[in-house]
Motif scaffolding. Structure first.
Motif, PDB file in Angstrom:
ATOM      1  N   TYR A  10      80.509  16.031  12.543  1.00 53.50           N
ATOM      2  CA  TYR A  10      79.454  16.600  13.391  1.00 53.50           C
ATOM      3  C   TYR A  10      78.803  17.852  12.807  1.00 53.50           C
ATOM      4  O   TYR A  10      77.602  18.041  12.902  1.00 53.50           O
ATOM      5  CB  TYR A  10      80.021  16.906  14.788  1.00 53.50           C
ATOM      6  N   ALA A  11      79.636  18.709  12.233  1.00 52.49           N
ATOM      7  CA  ALA A  11      79.134  20.024  11.803  1.00 52.49           C
ATOM      8  C   ALA A  11      77.914  19.940  10.884  1.00 52.49           C
ATOM      9  O   ALA A  11      76.968  20.712  11.054  1.00 52.49           O
ATOM     10  CB  ALA A  11      80.260  20.826  11.160  1.00 52.49           C
ATOM     11  N   PRO A  12      77.883  19.001   9.915  1.00 54.63           N
ATOM     12  CA  PRO A  12      76.713  18.976   9.017  1.00 54.63           C
ATOM     13  C   PRO A  12      75.381  18.823   9.755  1.00 54.63           C
ATOM     14  O   PRO A  12      74.371  19.381   9.331  1.00 54.63           O
ATOM     15  CB  PRO A  12      76.988  17.757   8.117  1.00 54.63           C
ATOM     16  N   PRO A  48      77.978  15.830  34.627  1.00 54.88           N
ATOM     17  CA  PRO A  48      78.251  14.406  34.401  1.00 54.88           C
ATOM     18  C   PRO A  48      79.745  14.087  34.530  1.00 54.88           C
ATOM     19  O   PRO A  48      80.589  14.925  34.220  1.00 54.88           O
ATOM     20  CB  PRO A  48      77.765  14.168  32.974  1.00 54.88           C
ATOM     21  N   LEU A  49      80.013  12.864  34.972  1.00 56.02           N
ATOM     22  CA  LEU A  49      81.404  12.422  35.121  1.00 56.02           C
ATOM     23  C   LEU A  49      81.980  12.020  33.766  1.00 56.02           C
ATOM     24  O   LEU A  49      83.111  12.322  33.420  1.00 56.02           O
ATOM     25  CB  LEU A  49      81.416  11.223  36.079  1.00 56.02           C
ATOM     26  N   GLU A  50      81.148  11.339  32.978  1.00 56.50           N
ATOM     27  CA  GLU A  50      81.562  10.867  31.654  1.00 56.50           C
ATOM     28  C   GLU A  50      81.150  11.907  30.608  1.00 56.50           C
ATOM     29  O   GLU A  50      80.204  12.664  30.828  1.00 56.50           O
ATOM     30  CB  GLU A  50      80.853   9.559  31.327  1.00 56.50           C
ATOM     31  N   GLY A  51      81.810  11.866  29.457  1.00 58.03           N
ATOM     32  CA  GLY A  51      81.456  12.801  28.370  1.00 58.03           C
ATOM     33  C   GLY A  51      80.159  12.415  27.672  1.00 58.03           C
ATOM     34  O   GLY A  51      79.725  11.265  27.741  1.00 58.03           O
ATOM     35  N   THR A  52      79.541  13.384  26.998  1.00 56.01           N
ATOM     36  CA  THR A  52      78.302  13.132  26.254  1.00 56.01           C
ATOM     37  C   THR A  52      78.556  13.424  24.787  1.00 56.01           C
ATOM     38  O   THR A  52      79.221  14.424  24.458  1.00 56.01           O
ATOM     39  CB  THR A  52      77.179  14.079  26.756  1.00 56.01           C
ATOM     40  N   ASP A  53      78.030  12.607  23.916  1.00 55.83           N
ATOM     41  CA  ASP A  53      78.191  12.836  22.489  1.00 55.83           C
ATOM     42  C   ASP A  53      77.455  14.124  22.083  1.00 55.83           C
ATOM     43  O   ASP A  53      76.286  14.306  22.427  1.00 55.83           O
ATOM     44  CB  ASP A  53      77.601  11.642  21.722  1.00 55.83           C
ATOM     45  N   PRO A  54      78.124  15.028  21.349  1.00 54.55           N
ATOM     46  CA  PRO A  54      77.469  16.289  20.964  1.00 54.55           C
ATOM     47  C   PRO A  54      76.179  16.104  20.179  1.00 54.55           C
ATOM     48  O   PRO A  54      75.316  16.968  20.211  1.00 54.55           O
ATOM     49  CB  PRO A  54      78.533  17.001  20.118  1.00 54.55           C
ATOM     50  N   LEU A  55      76.028  14.984  19.472  1.00 55.93           N
ATOM     51  CA  LEU A  55      74.765  14.763  18.751  1.00 55.93           C
ATOM     52  C   LEU A  55      73.625  14.521  19.747  1.00 55.93           C
ATOM     53  O   LEU A  55      72.486  14.917  19.520  1.00 55.93           O
ATOM     54  CB  LEU A  55      74.871  13.605  17.769  1.00 55.93           C
ATOM     55  N   ARG A  56      73.946  13.881  20.872  1.00 55.16           N
ATOM     56  CA  ARG A  56      72.919  13.716  21.923  1.00 55.16           C
ATOM     57  C   ARG A  56      72.602  15.070  22.544  1.00 55.16           C
ATOM     58  O   ARG A  56      71.465  15.368  22.885  1.00 55.16           O
ATOM     59  CB  ARG A  56      73.404  12.748  23.007  1.00 55.16           C
ATOM     60  N   LEU A  57      73.636  15.888  22.696  1.00 54.35           N
ATOM     61  CA  LEU A  57      73.409  17.231  23.257  1.00 54.35           C
ATOM     62  C   LEU A  57      72.549  18.054  22.302  1.00 54.35           C
ATOM     63  O   LEU A  57      71.696  18.830  22.741  1.00 54.35           O
ATOM     64  CB  LEU A  57      74.745  17.934  23.519  1.00 54.35           C
ATOM     65  N   ASP A  64      64.876  20.250  25.169  1.00 58.29           N
ATOM     66  CA  ASP A  64      64.835  20.849  26.506  1.00 58.29           C
ATOM     67  C   ASP A  64      65.210  22.330  26.556  1.00 58.29           C
ATOM     68  O   ASP A  64      64.803  23.030  27.469  1.00 58.29           O
ATOM     69  CB  ASP A  64      65.786  20.092  27.454  1.00 58.29           C
ATOM     70  N   VAL A  65      66.025  22.774  25.619  1.00 60.04           N
ATOM     71  CA  VAL A  65      66.510  24.160  25.685  1.00 60.04           C
ATOM     72  C   VAL A  65      65.665  25.088  24.812  1.00 60.04           C
ATOM     73  O   VAL A  65      65.233  26.165  25.233  1.00 60.04           O
ATOM     74  CB  VAL A  65      68.003  24.248  25.264  1.00 60.04           C
ATOM     75  N   LEU A  66      65.391  24.629  23.600  1.00 60.89           N
ATOM     76  CA  LEU A  66      64.692  25.478  22.638  1.00 60.89           C
ATOM     77  C   LEU A  66      63.345  26.022  23.141  1.00 60.89           C
ATOM     78  O   LEU A  66      63.030  27.193  22.914  1.00 60.89           O
ATOM     79  CB  LEU A  66      64.515  24.707  21.327  1.00 60.89           C
TER      80      LEU A  66
END
Ligand SMILES: *Cc1c(COP(=O)(O)O)cnc(C)c1O
Length: 468
Positions: A10-12, A48-57, A64-66
């Motif tokens: 993920y880090a790269p 959310p009840l289920e986890g989200t993939d950090p790449l989607r985040l 949405d945040v930037l």
């Protein structure tokens, strides 16, 4: 749910984004252009009840945040005071985050305590302070609160910590001082009504003769003067109070002298500014923020004290679970301030101080100061422009002068500021000095080039000319 081994996958992606961001930071609007509630509406109301993939985040962060971020490290961020960073500091913060250590006492990470001790020593030498000891705090507001509490205990012979206040203690600072002083006076239980604003001289520095008169008056009325806060670099116009005169008054009446150099303290690494702290040996405490103009990530505030024992006597508390074998031999920094828990802030500071070296830091600050003077020269020729003060460090302080009275001048000056900020190309703020609206422009960004300043001057000129 990720495992440590997933980091390399993920880090790269995150590193690639960070690199692009820092390289292309000039392409973002400096001040966020969103309306209130716009960002909140993009984030679901429920977790959310289920986890989200950090790449989607990461994708959602970008979309949405930037847009709701103001880019504090954009070279054309000339508002407030900078909260500048550097690649060196970022690398240090990386390691701090990876360690995730809570460095409350020496035992919970000896390196954090000992590196902090050394970094404070380096800073003290770099700034030309006396051989005082120091501690890293989160912000200057916290450090000043600590100083006010130390002053309160001195003023009451250590009885207020035990029994609460029974006397009327007074705190003095110039009317141009930062709002954190008044806030601290309230939080320290001294009562905001006991905060005395000392008049200023035409250069906006404290009128020390007036200070002494106010102290005499309060003594005659039965109050106890307890602290004087001297500002080295006011927020409005970077004015410098005379520390040399103020410490004489403090000595005469036995009053705690705290020096708030939150912003301008960084410029003490330049020998030509050492005159500002003439008399510092007679003061009691000093604070400045490497997180403003010394390329170190927020938060990192350096607080120095003359008498460590006094500080410890005010803040030490020793429950059974914090008793250790090393106590007394080492610095347990939890006793040097308000919170128990502490981040490992010395690491990023080490990366900056050792990474740059003193000479590079000095060169960078001198360049910022030189550029501010160059901008003043350019502005000399602009129509209807008035300097409120001139020649102050890396700041430029101007107002519009229409010849049609203060109210009209203020209206136009504010419109120019709003016009600049709405372009998204630069960010400046205003302040009010003696009823006059003043644009304050600060040149302190890490990766600022003179070409960025020329670009800013074009943006400003475009707005300025609308009122010719
Ligand atoms: C910025 C500033 C402060 C407040 O600093 P924080 O670290 O945000 O609390 C206080 N005093 C002066 C003179 C400042 O410039």
């Amino acid at each position: 749910m990720l495992k440590p081994k997933d980091f390399q996958e993920y880090a790269p992606h995150f590193m690639a984004w960070i690199e692009e961001y820092l390289k292309n930071i000039r392409s973002f609007p400096v001040k966020s252009q969103v309306r209130p509630g716009e960002i909140k509406a993009l984030i679901s109301e429920e977790m959310p009840l289920e986890g989200t993939d950090p790449l989607r985040l990461l994708e959602q962060f970008k979309s949405d945040v930037l847009p709701g971020m103001t880019h504090w490290n954009h070279p054309n961020f000339h508002a407030y005071f900078p909260a500048n960073q550097s690649v060196e500091s970022l690398l240090g913060e990386f390691l701090t985050a990876a360690l995730g250590a809570q460095c409350m006492i020496w035992d919970t990470s000896p390196s954090a305590a000992e590196l902090e001790e050394r970094m404070m020593q380096w800073l003290g030498q770099a700034l030309g302070l006396p051989k005082w000891e120091g501690v890293i705090q989160d912000t200057a507001s916290s450090a000043t609160l600590v100083a006010l509490i130390c002053a309160r205990e001195k003023g009451t012979g250590f009885s207020s910590n035990e029994y609460g206040l029974s006397q009327r203690l007074k705190v003095y600072a110039s009317e141009q001082t930062h709002s954190s002083i008044e806030k601290g006076v309230g939080i320290a239980g001294l009562g905001r009504k006991n905060y005395v604003k000392v008049p200023t001289k035409p250069d906006h520095s404290m009128d020390v003769q007036a200070l002494e008169q106010l102290i005499k008056q309060d003594l005659a009325e039965g109050s106890t003067p307890c602290a004087v806060v001297v500002t080295i670099g006011t927020t409005g116009t970077l004015a410098i109070d005379s520390l040399k005169e103020a410490v004489e008054v403090c000595k005469k009446y036995d009053i705690w002298c705290h020096v708030d150099a939150a912003y301008s303290g960084s410029a003490l690494i330049l020998e030509e500014n050492r005159g500002w702290i003439e008399g510092i040996e007679e003061a009691d405490s000093f604070v400045f923020n490497p997180h403003k103009w010394l390329f170190t990530h927020f938060d990192c505030s350096a607080y120095f004290v003359k008498d460590v024992d006094h500080l410890l006597k005010c803040f030490e508390i020793l429950p059974e679970y914090l008793k250790t074998k090393s106590r007394g031999e080492v610095n347990d920094y939890r006793d040097w301030g308000i919170p128990l828990g502490r981040r490992f802030r010395a690491l990023k500071l080490w990366f900056v101080l050792a990474g740059y070296g003193l000479q590079n830091l000095q060169d960078k600050l001198r360049k910022h100061v030189r550029w501010a003077r160059k901008v003043e020269e350019v502005l000399e020729d602009w129509p209807n422009l008035e300097f409120v003060v001139k020649g102050r460090q890396n700041g430029v302080f101007i107002g519009y002068n229409s010849g049609r009275g203060l109210e009209e001048d203020n209206r136009i000056t504010l419109s120019i500021k709003d016009g600049v900020n709405e372009t998204g190309k630069a960010y400046i703020i205003h302040t009010k000095i003696n009823g006059r609206v003043v644009l304050r422009v600060i040149f302190g960004q890490t990766y600022l080039e003179y070409s960025d300043i020329e670009y800013f001057l074009d943006v400003l000129r475009h707005e300025w000319e609308k009122y010719d």
